[in-house]
Scaffold this active site. Structure first.
Site, PDB file in Angstrom:
ATOM      1  N   GLU A 156      -4.823  13.670   2.848  1.00 10.06           N
ATOM      2  CA  GLU A 156      -6.243  13.634   2.476  1.00 10.06           C
ATOM      3  C   GLU A 156      -7.143  13.318   3.676  1.00 10.06           C
ATOM      4  O   GLU A 156      -8.305  13.687   3.705  1.00 10.06           O
ATOM      5  CB  GLU A 156      -6.482  12.605   1.362  1.00 10.06           C
ATOM      6  CG  GLU A 156      -6.131  11.179   1.774  1.00 10.06           C
ATOM      7  CD  GLU A 156      -6.458  10.129   0.719  1.00 10.06           C
ATOM      8  OE1 GLU A 156      -7.067  10.472  -0.304  1.00 10.06           O
ATOM      9  OE2 GLU A 156      -6.094   8.961   0.941  1.00 10.06           O
ATOM     10  N   ASP A 167       0.015   3.768   1.376  1.00  5.33           N
ATOM     11  CA  ASP A 167      -0.283   4.465   2.636  1.00  5.33           C
ATOM     12  C   ASP A 167       0.694   4.100   3.772  1.00  5.33           C
ATOM     13  O   ASP A 167       0.757   4.812   4.777  1.00  5.33           O
ATOM     14  CB  ASP A 167      -1.714   4.137   3.094  1.00  5.33           C
ATOM     15  CG  ASP A 167      -2.752   4.465   2.043  1.00  5.33           C
ATOM     16  OD1 ASP A 167      -2.475   5.329   1.183  1.00  5.33           O
ATOM     17  OD2 ASP A 167      -3.837   3.862   2.068  1.00  5.33           O
ATOM     18  N   THR A 172       0.834  -1.197   0.000  1.00  3.61           N
ATOM     19  CA  THR A 172       0.000   0.000   0.000  1.00  3.61           C
ATOM     20  C   THR A 172       0.873   1.252   0.000  1.00  3.61           C
ATOM     21  O   THR A 172       1.895   1.290   0.697  1.00  3.61           O
ATOM     22  CB  THR A 172      -0.984   0.091   1.185  1.00  3.61           C
ATOM     23  OG1 THR A 172      -1.510   1.424   1.246  1.00  3.61           O
ATOM     24  CG2 THR A 172      -0.360  -0.213   2.536  1.00  3.61           C
ATOM     25  N   ARG A 221       2.330  32.970  -3.801  1.00  2.00           N
ATOM     26  CA  ARG A 221       1.065  32.350  -3.386  1.00  2.00           C
ATOM     27  C   ARG A 221       1.264  31.317  -2.280  1.00  2.00           C
ATOM     28  O   ARG A 221       2.356  30.789  -2.086  1.00  2.00           O
ATOM     29  CB  ARG A 221       0.436  31.610  -4.571  1.00  2.00           C
ATOM     30  CG  ARG A 221      -0.308  32.511  -5.516  1.00  2.00           C
ATOM     31  CD  ARG A 221      -0.726  31.723  -6.734  1.00  2.00           C
ATOM     32  NE  ARG A 221      -1.548  32.538  -7.610  1.00  2.00           N
ATOM     33  CZ  ARG A 221      -1.723  32.289  -8.895  1.00  2.00           C
ATOM     34  NH1 ARG A 221      -1.136  31.262  -9.454  1.00  2.00           N
ATOM     35  NH2 ARG A 221      -2.500  33.067  -9.611  1.00  2.00           N
ATOM     36  N   ARG A 232      -0.148   6.763  -7.474  1.00  2.00           N
ATOM     37  CA  ARG A 232      -0.119   5.294  -7.455  1.00  2.00           C
ATOM     38  C   ARG A 232       0.333   4.697  -8.778  1.00  2.00           C
ATOM     39  O   ARG A 232       0.419   3.464  -8.902  1.00  2.00           O
ATOM     40  CB  ARG A 232      -1.520   4.755  -7.140  1.00  2.00           C
ATOM     41  CG  ARG A 232      -1.802   4.777  -5.696  1.00  2.00           C
ATOM     42  CD  ARG A 232      -3.069   4.131  -5.228  1.00  2.00           C
ATOM     43  NE  ARG A 232      -3.936   3.451  -6.124  1.00  2.00           N
ATOM     44  CZ  ARG A 232      -5.257   3.333  -5.919  1.00  2.00           C
ATOM     45  NH1 ARG A 232      -5.803   3.881  -4.851  1.00  2.00           N
ATOM     46  NH2 ARG A 232      -5.999   2.665  -6.747  1.00  2.00           N
TER      47      ARG A 232
HETATM   48  O1  F6P Z   1      -5.059   2.828  -0.065  1.00  2.00           O
HETATM   49  C1  F6P Z   1      -4.502   3.459  -1.157  1.00  2.00           C
HETATM   50  C2  F6P Z   1      -5.322   4.666  -1.542  1.00  2.00           C
HETATM   51  O2  F6P Z   1      -4.731   5.272  -2.678  1.00  2.00           O
HETATM   52  C3  F6P Z   1      -5.519   5.700  -0.448  1.00  2.00           C
HETATM   53  O3  F6P Z   1      -4.405   6.514  -0.267  1.00  2.00           O
HETATM   54  C4  F6P Z   1      -6.742   6.414  -0.951  1.00  2.00           C
HETATM   55  O4  F6P Z   1      -7.458   6.992   0.131  1.00  2.00           O
HETATM   56  C5  F6P Z   1      -7.529   5.310  -1.598  1.00  2.00           C
HETATM   57  O5  F6P Z   1      -6.616   4.278  -1.899  1.00  2.00           O
HETATM   58  C6  F6P Z   1      -8.249   5.704  -2.865  1.00  2.00           C
HETATM   59  O6  F6P Z   1      -9.039   4.623  -3.237  1.00  2.00           O
HETATM   60  P1  F6P Z   1      -9.637   4.387  -4.686  1.00  2.00           P
HETATM   61  O7  F6P Z   1      -8.508   3.978  -5.587  1.00  2.00           O
HETATM   62  O8  F6P Z   1     -10.618   3.291  -4.494  1.00  2.00           O
HETATM   63  O9  F6P Z   1     -10.245   5.679  -5.121  1.00  2.00           O
END
Ligand code: F6P
Length: 357
Positions: free
Chosen positions: A231, A136, A134, A171, A284
């Site tokens: 986020e 994350d 992940t 900015r 990603r």
């Molecule tokens: O878990 C990986 C992730 O990219 C998170 O950082 C993000 O909140 C989520 O997946 C987004 O999910 P999806 O690809 O389903 O929009």
């Protein structure tokens, strides 16, 4: 020996590199005595019996390839044992596929949700070995997940580029970084790119405190400020809410994401021009960075080693820079968030960065 391979949940860089690591090590160990089957789109393929035999050629030339050659999907853990009318549960269907296919072991690459289901399968007698995936980096039991370092590279590139335009226009820029409910990506990318303020979910923010950090920079002659916002960031007021109150408040929020709300708050407080940049899924995509290629290869080879040794029910994890097995039951359902007293946050504070609190 028959192995079922699947990638589940959100994709990330390095999935193919990890699949390659597992497959190459298995072919090296067992030669023609191993058959590897690719299960399509994660647990969806296992539920529906959608799998196909693969060959060594399928794992060639994929070290640097982004995404996953197997496809992936999100399948909620909550629905796995829900009985559907006159039908088996998803769990029962997955167990039936494993039996029908005669898999000796499933190799599952995934993050938090994926590990809950992997543990469930293991508890129901399936031999499972997992790899921590992940961007994350929020999976319990491992110092590092693969995908994280590549996503960090991208977030850093974005913030690096924002610097020059922020400077030209004097900015304030907010860059929203992925990471779900954990601040690993934002903290690391923020420090590596020289952001001025870093907002992570683990440290609820005060807009006033961020505004005073911006004003302090203005007074010292700095022409711009860059705020890296996770986020999943929450305000101090939101941190006091119950889960239900928080959900209701966010459902009513008029903004597409937290960054836009913060931008309005800061505009009102500072009177400065604020812009928001959200790289989103860009973080990603594409090729894994060299560090992830190495990590994926090490994890893949270690997973094959667990299969060889019959050590099922484990995730291969990074601990003290070594790859070690961690029992799935210890991993499943636990989130690894950023400790608020960790060394990196201390470094940020000592550098004079604002953490927004
Ligand atoms: O878990 C990986 C992730 O990219 C998170 O950082 C993000 O909140 C989520 O997946 C987004 O999910 P999806 O690809 O389903 O929009």
């Amino acid at each position: 020996m028959k192995i079922g391979l699947l990638t589940s949940g959100g994709d990330c860089q390095g999935l193919n590199a990890a699949l390659r690591g597992v497959a190459k090590a298995l072919y090296n160990e067992f030669g023609s005595n191993v058959t590897i089957c690719g299960i399509r789109d994660g647990y969806r393929g296992l539920i529906e019996g959608d799998y196909h035999p693969m060959s060594p050629r399928d794992f060639s030339d994929i070290l640097t390839l982004g995404g996953t050659i197997l496809g992936t999907s999100r399948q909620s853990f909550k629905t796995m044992q829900t009985a559907e009318e006159n039908d088996d549960t998803k769990l029962e269907k997955m167990l039936a596929t494993c039996k029908r296919a005669d898999f000796d072991c499933l190799v599952i690459l995934g993050g938090n949700g994926t590990h809950k289901t992997a543990n469930l399968l293991s508890e129901h007698g399936v031999n499972v070995v997992t790899l921590p995936k992940t961007i994350d980096n929020d999976l319990w039991g491992t110092q590092m997940t693969f995908g994280f370092q590549s996503a960090m590279d991208i977030a850093v590139q974005v913030i690096d580029s924002i610097h020059s335009t922020a400077f030209s226009h004097s900015r304030v820029f907010i860059v929203e970084v992925m990471g779900h409910k954990a601040g690993w990506l934002t903290l690391h990318a923020g420090i590596a790119s020289g952001a001025d303020v870093i907002i992570i979910p683990e440290i609820p923010y005060s807009a006033k405190s961020i505004a005073s950090a911006i004003e302090k920079r203005n007074r010292s002659g700095k022409r711009f400020s860059i705020i890296a916002v996770a986020e999943g960031a929450i305000s101090k007021e939101e941190a006091k809410m119950s889960k239900k109150e928080f959900k209701a408040a966010r459902a009513e929020m008029q903004y597409p994401s937290i960054s836009y709300r913060l931008a309005d708050e800061l505009k009102a407080l500072t009177g400065q021009e604020i812009r928001v940049t959200i790289p989103g899924h860009f973080q990603r995509g594409g090729a894994p960075c060299p560090a992830d290629r190495l990590l994926c290869t090490r994890l893949g080879v270690a997973a094959a080693g667990l299969i060889r040794d019959g050590k099922f029910g484990n995730m291969v994890a990074v601990q003290n820079d070594k790859i070690v097995p961690v029992p799935l039951k210890e991993v499943a359902g636990k989130l690894k968030t950023v400790p608020v007293d960790c060394a990196l946050i201390q470094t940020a504070r000592e550098l004079g960065l604002s953490m927004g609190d």
